[in-house]
Scaffold this motif. Structure first.
Motif, PDB file in Angstrom:
ATOM      1  N   VAL A  42      -4.425  10.937  -5.416  1.00 36.72           N
ATOM      2  CA  VAL A  42      -5.379   9.884  -5.077  1.00 36.72           C
ATOM      3  C   VAL A  42      -5.118   9.374  -3.664  1.00 36.72           C
ATOM      4  O   VAL A  42      -6.051   9.188  -2.878  1.00 36.72           O
ATOM      5  CB  VAL A  42      -5.314   8.737  -6.112  1.00 36.72           C
ATOM      6  CG1 VAL A  42      -6.141   7.552  -5.669  1.00 36.72           C
ATOM      7  CG2 VAL A  42      -5.785   9.237  -7.469  1.00 36.72           C
ATOM      8  N   ILE A  43      -3.863   9.179  -3.305  1.00 42.31           N
ATOM      9  CA  ILE A  43      -3.530   8.691  -1.965  1.00 42.31           C
ATOM     10  C   ILE A  43      -3.913   9.722  -0.910  1.00 42.31           C
ATOM     11  O   ILE A  43      -4.428   9.364   0.157  1.00 42.31           O
ATOM     12  CB  ILE A  43      -2.035   8.323  -1.879  1.00 42.31           C
ATOM     13  CG1 ILE A  43      -1.738   7.122  -2.782  1.00 42.31           C
ATOM     14  CG2 ILE A  43      -1.622   8.033  -0.442  1.00 42.31           C
ATOM     15  CD1 ILE A  43      -2.469   5.852  -2.409  1.00 42.31           C
ATOM     16  N   SER A  44      -3.696  11.004  -1.195  1.00 40.22           N
ATOM     17  CA  SER A  44      -4.084  12.027  -0.224  1.00 40.22           C
ATOM     18  C   SER A  44      -5.602  12.052  -0.056  1.00 40.22           C
ATOM     19  O   SER A  44      -6.100  12.237   1.061  1.00 40.22           O
ATOM     20  CB  SER A  44      -3.554  13.394  -0.624  1.00 40.22           C
ATOM     21  OG  SER A  44      -4.133  13.818  -1.822  1.00 40.22           O
ATOM     22  N   TYR A  45      -6.362  11.839  -1.142  1.00 37.94           N
ATOM     23  CA  TYR A  45      -7.816  11.746  -1.009  1.00 37.94           C
ATOM     24  C   TYR A  45      -8.203  10.532  -0.165  1.00 37.94           C
ATOM     25  O   TYR A  45      -9.090  10.621   0.688  1.00 37.94           O
ATOM     26  CB  TYR A  45      -8.513  11.667  -2.371  1.00 37.94           C
ATOM     27  CG  TYR A  45      -9.958  11.315  -2.201  1.00 37.94           C
ATOM     28  CD1 TYR A  45     -10.859  12.260  -1.725  1.00 37.94           C
ATOM     29  CD2 TYR A  45     -10.415  10.029  -2.429  1.00 37.94           C
ATOM     30  CE1 TYR A  45     -12.185  11.935  -1.502  1.00 37.94           C
ATOM     31  CE2 TYR A  45     -11.731   9.690  -2.207  1.00 37.94           C
ATOM     32  CZ  TYR A  45     -12.616  10.651  -1.746  1.00 37.94           C
ATOM     33  OH  TYR A  45     -13.921  10.315  -1.507  1.00 37.94           O
ATOM     34  N   LEU A  46      -7.557   9.394  -0.398  1.00 35.40           N
ATOM     35  CA  LEU A  46      -7.884   8.190   0.369  1.00 35.40           C
ATOM     36  C   LEU A  46      -7.580   8.369   1.851  1.00 35.40           C
ATOM     37  O   LEU A  46      -8.351   7.919   2.704  1.00 35.40           O
ATOM     38  CB  LEU A  46      -7.128   6.984  -0.196  1.00 35.40           C
ATOM     39  CG  LEU A  46      -7.585   6.497  -1.570  1.00 35.40           C
ATOM     40  CD1 LEU A  46      -6.653   5.417  -2.090  1.00 35.40           C
ATOM     41  CD2 LEU A  46      -9.013   5.993  -1.512  1.00 35.40           C
ATOM     42  N   LYS A  47      -6.483   9.025   2.174  1.00 33.97           N
ATOM     43  CA  LYS A  47      -6.158   9.291   3.575  1.00 33.97           C
ATOM     44  C   LYS A  47      -7.180  10.216   4.208  1.00 33.97           C
ATOM     45  O   LYS A  47      -7.598  10.012   5.356  1.00 33.97           O
ATOM     46  CB  LYS A  47      -4.753   9.883   3.689  1.00 33.97           C
ATOM     47  CG  LYS A  47      -3.658   8.878   3.449  1.00 33.97           C
ATOM     48  CD  LYS A  47      -2.290   9.509   3.595  1.00 33.97           C
ATOM     49  CE  LYS A  47      -1.195   8.483   3.339  1.00 33.97           C
ATOM     50  NZ  LYS A  47       0.137   9.082   3.447  1.00 33.97           N
ATOM     51  N   GLU A  48      -7.598  11.232   3.476  1.00 34.81           N
ATOM     52  CA  GLU A  48      -8.610  12.166   3.982  1.00 34.81           C
ATOM     53  C   GLU A  48      -9.959  11.463   4.158  1.00 34.81           C
ATOM     54  O   GLU A  48     -10.661  11.672   5.142  1.00 34.81           O
ATOM     55  CB  GLU A  48      -8.749  13.348   3.021  1.00 34.81           C
ATOM     56  CG  GLU A  48      -9.660  14.426   3.497  1.00 34.81           C
ATOM     57  CD  GLU A  48      -9.113  15.182   4.686  1.00 34.81           C
ATOM     58  OE1 GLU A  48      -9.915  15.802   5.405  1.00 34.81           O
ATOM     59  OE2 GLU A  48      -7.889  15.156   4.918  1.00 34.81           O
ATOM     60  N   ALA A  95     -13.734  12.241  -8.849  1.00 35.88           N
ATOM     61  CA  ALA A  95     -13.376  13.663  -8.864  1.00 35.88           C
ATOM     62  C   ALA A  95     -11.863  13.852  -8.770  1.00 35.88           C
ATOM     63  O   ALA A  95     -11.289  14.683  -9.484  1.00 35.88           O
ATOM     64  CB  ALA A  95     -14.067  14.386  -7.717  1.00 35.88           C
ATOM     65  N   ALA A  96     -11.198  13.089  -7.906  1.00 35.67           N
ATOM     66  CA  ALA A  96      -9.747  13.223  -7.749  1.00 35.67           C
ATOM     67  C   ALA A  96      -9.015  12.847  -9.037  1.00 35.67           C
ATOM     68  O   ALA A  96      -8.078  13.535  -9.448  1.00 35.67           O
ATOM     69  CB  ALA A  96      -9.258  12.353  -6.586  1.00 35.67           C
TER      70      ALA A  96
END
Length: 136
Positions: A42-48, A95-96
Protein backbone atom coordinates in the motif's frame (compact mmCIF):
# COMPACT_ATOMS: atom_id res chain seq x y z
CA UNK A 1 1.77 46.88 22.70
CA UNK A 2 0.62 46.88 19.09
CA UNK A 3 3.61 44.79 18.06
CA UNK A 4 2.86 42.17 20.70
CA UNK A 5 -0.79 42.02 19.71
CA UNK A 6 0.14 41.76 16.02
CA UNK A 7 2.68 39.00 16.69
CA UNK A 8 0.19 37.04 18.82
CA UNK A 9 -2.58 37.31 16.22
CA UNK A 10 -0.18 36.27 13.45
CA UNK A 11 0.92 33.26 15.51
CA UNK A 12 -2.68 32.19 16.21
CA UNK A 13 -3.69 32.67 12.58
CA UNK A 14 -0.75 30.56 11.38
CA UNK A 15 -1.40 27.88 13.98
CA UNK A 16 -5.06 27.42 13.04
CA UNK A 17 -4.39 27.37 9.31
CA UNK A 18 -1.59 24.82 9.66
CA UNK A 19 -4.08 22.03 10.25
CA UNK A 20 -3.78 20.22 6.94
CA UNK A 21 -6.44 17.59 6.33
CA UNK A 22 -9.91 17.15 7.71
CA UNK A 23 -10.87 13.90 5.92
CA UNK A 24 -8.88 10.68 5.81
CA UNK A 25 -9.24 7.33 4.08
CA UNK A 26 -8.84 4.47 6.56
CA UNK A 27 -6.89 1.29 5.78
CA UNK A 28 -7.17 -1.41 8.46
CA UNK A 29 -4.58 -4.12 9.05
CA UNK A 30 -6.03 -7.04 10.98
CA UNK A 31 -4.53 -10.24 12.28
CA UNK A 32 -5.66 -13.86 12.05
CA UNK A 33 -3.23 -15.51 14.41
CA UNK A 34 0.33 -14.56 13.57
CA UNK A 35 0.37 -10.80 13.19
CA UNK A 36 -0.92 -8.32 10.61
CA UNK A 37 0.10 -8.08 6.98
CA UNK A 38 2.81 -5.71 5.80
CA UNK A 39 2.01 -2.15 4.78
CA UNK A 40 4.67 -2.15 2.04
CA UNK A 41 2.37 -2.81 -0.98
CA UNK A 42 0.00 0.00 0.00
CA UNK A 43 2.82 2.42 0.85
CA UNK A 44 4.60 1.67 -2.42
CA UNK A 45 1.34 2.39 -4.29
CA UNK A 46 0.93 5.68 -2.39
CA UNK A 47 4.49 6.73 -3.23
CA UNK A 48 3.94 5.88 -6.90
CA UNK A 49 0.63 7.78 -6.89
CA UNK A 50 2.33 10.79 -5.36
CA UNK A 51 5.09 10.69 -7.98
CA UNK A 52 2.78 10.21 -10.97
CA UNK A 53 0.36 12.96 -9.93
CA UNK A 54 3.12 15.36 -8.87
CA UNK A 55 1.71 15.85 -5.39
CA UNK A 56 4.04 17.67 -3.02
CA UNK A 57 3.02 15.94 0.15
CA UNK A 58 0.59 13.19 0.93
CA UNK A 59 -0.29 13.06 4.61
CA UNK A 60 -0.16 9.51 5.98
CA UNK A 61 -0.83 8.78 9.66
CA UNK A 62 -0.45 5.45 11.43
CA UNK A 63 -2.29 4.31 14.56
CA UNK A 64 -0.48 1.42 16.21
CA UNK A 65 -1.64 -0.82 19.03
CA UNK A 66 -5.23 -1.19 17.87
CA UNK A 67 -5.43 -4.88 18.82
CA UNK A 68 -3.70 -7.59 20.79
CA UNK A 69 -1.56 -8.92 17.95
CA UNK A 70 -0.15 -5.65 16.67
CA UNK A 71 -3.02 -4.55 14.47
CA UNK A 72 -2.80 -1.02 13.14
CA UNK A 73 -4.52 1.44 10.84
CA UNK A 74 -3.25 3.85 8.20
CA UNK A 75 -4.99 7.15 7.48
CA UNK A 76 -4.41 8.95 4.16
CA UNK A 77 -5.37 12.63 3.93
CA UNK A 78 -7.50 13.54 0.91
CA UNK A 79 -8.42 17.21 1.28
CA UNK A 80 -5.79 18.61 -1.06
CA UNK A 81 -6.57 16.18 -3.89
CA UNK A 82 -8.77 17.06 -6.83
CA UNK A 83 -11.92 15.04 -7.42
CA UNK A 84 -10.26 13.01 -10.20
CA UNK A 85 -7.14 12.40 -8.12
CA UNK A 86 -9.26 11.18 -5.21
CA UNK A 87 -11.19 8.79 -7.48
CA UNK A 88 -7.94 7.39 -8.89
CA UNK A 89 -6.50 7.06 -5.38
CA UNK A 90 -9.55 5.11 -4.19
CA UNK A 91 -9.48 2.82 -7.25
CA UNK A 92 -5.75 2.19 -6.84
CA UNK A 93 -6.00 1.54 -3.10
CA UNK A 94 -8.86 -0.88 -3.68
CA UNK A 95 -6.78 -2.76 -6.25
CA UNK A 96 -3.64 -2.75 -4.07
CA UNK A 97 -5.53 -4.07 -1.02
CA UNK A 98 -7.32 -6.70 -3.10
CA UNK A 99 -4.05 -7.87 -4.66
CA UNK A 100 -2.38 -8.04 -1.27
CA UNK A 101 -5.22 -10.10 0.23
CA UNK A 102 -5.39 -12.45 -2.76
CA UNK A 103 -1.63 -13.01 -3.04
CA UNK A 104 -0.87 -13.94 0.55
CA UNK A 105 1.95 -16.46 0.89
CA UNK A 106 0.69 -17.84 4.20
CA UNK A 107 -2.94 -18.50 5.03
CA UNK A 108 -2.45 -17.28 8.62
CA UNK A 109 -1.21 -13.82 7.64
CA UNK A 110 -3.59 -11.02 8.54
CA UNK A 111 -5.96 -9.26 6.16
CA UNK A 112 -6.02 -5.69 4.93
CA UNK A 113 -9.34 -3.87 4.90
CA UNK A 114 -10.28 -0.80 2.91
CA UNK A 115 -13.69 0.75 2.41
CA UNK A 116 -13.82 3.95 0.36
CA UNK A 117 -16.98 5.08 2.15
CA UNK A 118 -15.39 4.73 5.61
CA UNK A 119 -13.94 8.22 6.01
CA UNK A 120 -12.32 9.28 9.26
CA UNK A 121 -12.61 12.93 10.19
CA UNK A 122 -10.15 14.98 12.16
CA UNK A 123 -12.43 14.90 15.22
CA UNK A 124 -12.28 11.09 15.17
CA UNK A 125 -8.48 11.15 15.16
CA UNK A 126 -8.22 13.59 18.06
CA UNK A 127 -9.09 10.73 20.46
CA UNK A 128 -6.69 8.21 18.92
CA UNK A 129 -4.14 6.88 21.40
CA UNK A 130 -1.06 5.98 19.38
CA UNK A 131 -1.40 8.17 16.30
CA UNK A 132 1.83 9.31 14.63
CA UNK A 133 2.97 10.51 11.23
CA UNK A 134 4.07 7.66 8.98
CA UNK A 135 7.76 8.07 8.12
CA UNK A 136 9.55 5.34 6.18
Amino acid sequence: MKKILLAASLFCFTFFLSQKNQNYLKIRYGSVCCGPASEKPVISYLKEFKRKNQIRSLEILIEKGVGREGEYQLYVGTDFLTVNQRKRLVRGLTAAVSNQNNNKKQANTGNVGFDSTDIAHQEDLMNARNLTIYKK
